[in-house]
Design a protein around this motif. Structure first.
Motif, PDB file in Angstrom:
ATOM      1  N   VAL A  14      49.407  42.242  39.951  1.00  0.00           N
ATOM      2  CA  VAL A  14      48.897  43.106  40.998  1.00  0.00           C
ATOM      3  C   VAL A  14      47.683  42.478  41.685  1.00  0.00           C
ATOM      4  N   ALA A  15      46.661  42.136  40.900  1.00  0.00           N
ATOM      5  CA  ALA A  15      45.430  41.610  41.489  1.00  0.00           C
ATOM      6  C   ALA A  15      44.663  40.842  40.421  1.00  0.00           C
ATOM      7  N   ALA A  16      43.815  39.914  40.872  1.00  0.00           N
ATOM      8  CA  ALA A  16      43.029  39.123  39.930  1.00  0.00           C
ATOM      9  C   ALA A  16      41.693  38.761  40.539  1.00  0.00           C
ATOM     10  N   ALA A  17      40.719  38.573  39.675  1.00  0.00           N
ATOM     11  CA  ALA A  17      39.383  38.166  40.109  1.00  0.00           C
ATOM     12  C   ALA A  17      38.863  37.099  39.167  1.00  0.00           C
ATOM     13  N   SER A  18      38.157  36.133  39.730  1.00  0.00           N
ATOM     14  CA  SER A  18      37.540  35.091  38.927  1.00  0.00           C
ATOM     15  C   SER A  18      36.344  35.660  38.165  1.00  0.00           C
ATOM     16  N   ARG A  19      35.728  34.824  37.360  1.00  0.00           N
ATOM     17  CA  ARG A  19      34.623  35.272  36.513  1.00  0.00           C
ATOM     18  C   ARG A  19      33.534  35.990  37.300  1.00  0.00           C
ATOM     19  N   SER A  20      33.152  35.395  38.414  1.00  0.00           N
ATOM     20  CA  SER A  20      32.056  35.980  39.198  1.00  0.00           C
ATOM     21  C   SER A  20      32.553  37.030  40.179  1.00  0.00           C
ATOM     22  N   GLY A  21      33.874  37.076  40.378  1.00  0.00           N
ATOM     23  CA  GLY A  21      34.430  37.948  41.403  1.00  0.00           C
ATOM     24  C   GLY A  21      34.470  37.300  42.768  1.00  0.00           C
ATOM     25  N   GLY A  22      34.057  36.037  42.825  1.00  0.00           N
ATOM     26  CA  GLY A  22      34.023  35.361  44.104  1.00  0.00           C
ATOM     27  C   GLY A  22      35.393  34.940  44.604  1.00  0.00           C
ATOM     28  N   MET A  23      36.340  34.786  43.702  1.00  0.00           N
ATOM     29  CA  MET A  23      37.720  34.459  44.081  1.00  0.00           C
ATOM     30  C   MET A  23      38.603  35.628  43.674  1.00  0.00           C
ATOM     31  N   ILE A  24      39.353  36.117  44.643  1.00  0.00           N
ATOM     32  CA  ILE A  24      40.191  37.293  44.436  1.00  0.00           C
ATOM     33  C   ILE A  24      41.553  37.025  45.048  1.00  0.00           C
ATOM     34  N   TYR A  25      42.578  37.585  44.405  1.00  0.00           N
ATOM     35  CA  TYR A  25      43.943  37.373  44.896  1.00  0.00           C
ATOM     36  C   TYR A  25      44.756  38.633  44.640  1.00  0.00           C
ATOM     37  N   TYR A  26      45.646  38.955  45.585  1.00  0.00           N
ATOM     38  CA  TYR A  26      46.467  40.150  45.483  1.00  0.00           C
ATOM     39  C   TYR A  26      47.940  39.811  45.645  1.00  0.00           C
ATOM     40  N   ALA A  27      48.761  40.607  44.991  1.00  0.00           N
ATOM     41  CA  ALA A  27      50.188  40.553  45.276  1.00  0.00           C
ATOM     42  C   ALA A  27      50.415  41.076  46.689  1.00  0.00           C
ATOM     43  N   ASP A  28      51.412  40.559  47.363  1.00  0.00           N
ATOM     44  CA  ASP A  28      51.681  40.980  48.742  1.00  0.00           C
ATOM     45  C   ASP A  28      51.941  42.479  48.828  1.00  0.00           C
ATOM     46  N   SER A  29      52.541  43.028  47.782  1.00  0.00           N
ATOM     47  CA  SER A  29      52.926  44.435  47.818  1.00  0.00           C
ATOM     48  C   SER A  29      51.735  45.389  47.826  1.00  0.00           C
ATOM     49  N   VAL A  30      50.556  44.902  47.430  1.00  0.00           N
ATOM     50  CA  VAL A  30      49.393  45.785  47.364  1.00  0.00           C
ATOM     51  C   VAL A  30      48.275  45.340  48.295  1.00  0.00           C
ATOM     52  N   LYS A  31      48.451  44.211  48.942  1.00  0.00           N
ATOM     53  CA  LYS A  31      47.411  43.683  49.820  1.00  0.00           C
ATOM     54  C   LYS A  31      47.063  44.702  50.890  1.00  0.00           C
ATOM     55  N   CYS A  32      45.787  44.845  51.164  1.00  0.00           N
ATOM     56  CA  CYS A  32      45.237  45.775  52.158  1.00  0.00           C
ATOM     57  C   CYS A  32      45.250  47.225  51.695  1.00  0.00           C
TER      58      CYS A  32
END
Length: 124
Positions: A48-66
């Motif tokens: 679904v979604a992920a964040a790096s240690r600091s939260g500075g890098m974030i990524y979402y699955a297309d189905s939940v983006k926005c």
């Protein structure tokens, strides 16, 4: 060892919002990348979604983006998933996961620790 406990799931109408929380204890939270996955009945667990240690890098699955937003408060050892504009197809058990590493990760086998899951049900 890291213990993860999710909360915030529930029943909501389509178009509504929920905020999931995942509280971590044990090892130093900031050392872990964090992610959210979900599993619907009869389906495989999906990213679904992920964040790096600091939260500075974030990524979402297309189905939940926005619609979904992942965030983390390292001072509180907690990661959140704000879910807006929910759809019936978002219905699933939602799991948070923690993994060693310096960036975000989208595969379940990249994570070392998992919570027990929290049910999200979206009615039409």
């Amino acid at each position: 060892q890291v213990q993860l406990v999710e909360s915030g799931g529930g029943l909501v109408h389509a178009g509504g919002s929920l905020r999931l929380s995942c509280a971590a204890s044990g090892r130093t939270f900031i050392n872990y990348a964090m992610g959210w996955f979900r599993q619907a009945p009869g389906k495989e667990r999906e990213f679904v979604a992920a964040a790096s240690r600091s939260g500075g890098m974030i990524y979402y699955a297309d189905s939940v983006k926005c619609r979904f937003t992942i965030s983390r408060d390292n001072a509180k050892n907690t990661v959140y998933l704000q879910m807006n504009s929910l759809k019936p197809e978002d219905t699933a058990v939602y799991y948070c996961a923690g993994g060693r590493g310096s960036r975000y990760y989208t595969l379940s086998n990249e994570y070392d620790y998992w919570g027990q899951g929290t049910q999200v049900t979206v009615s039409s």
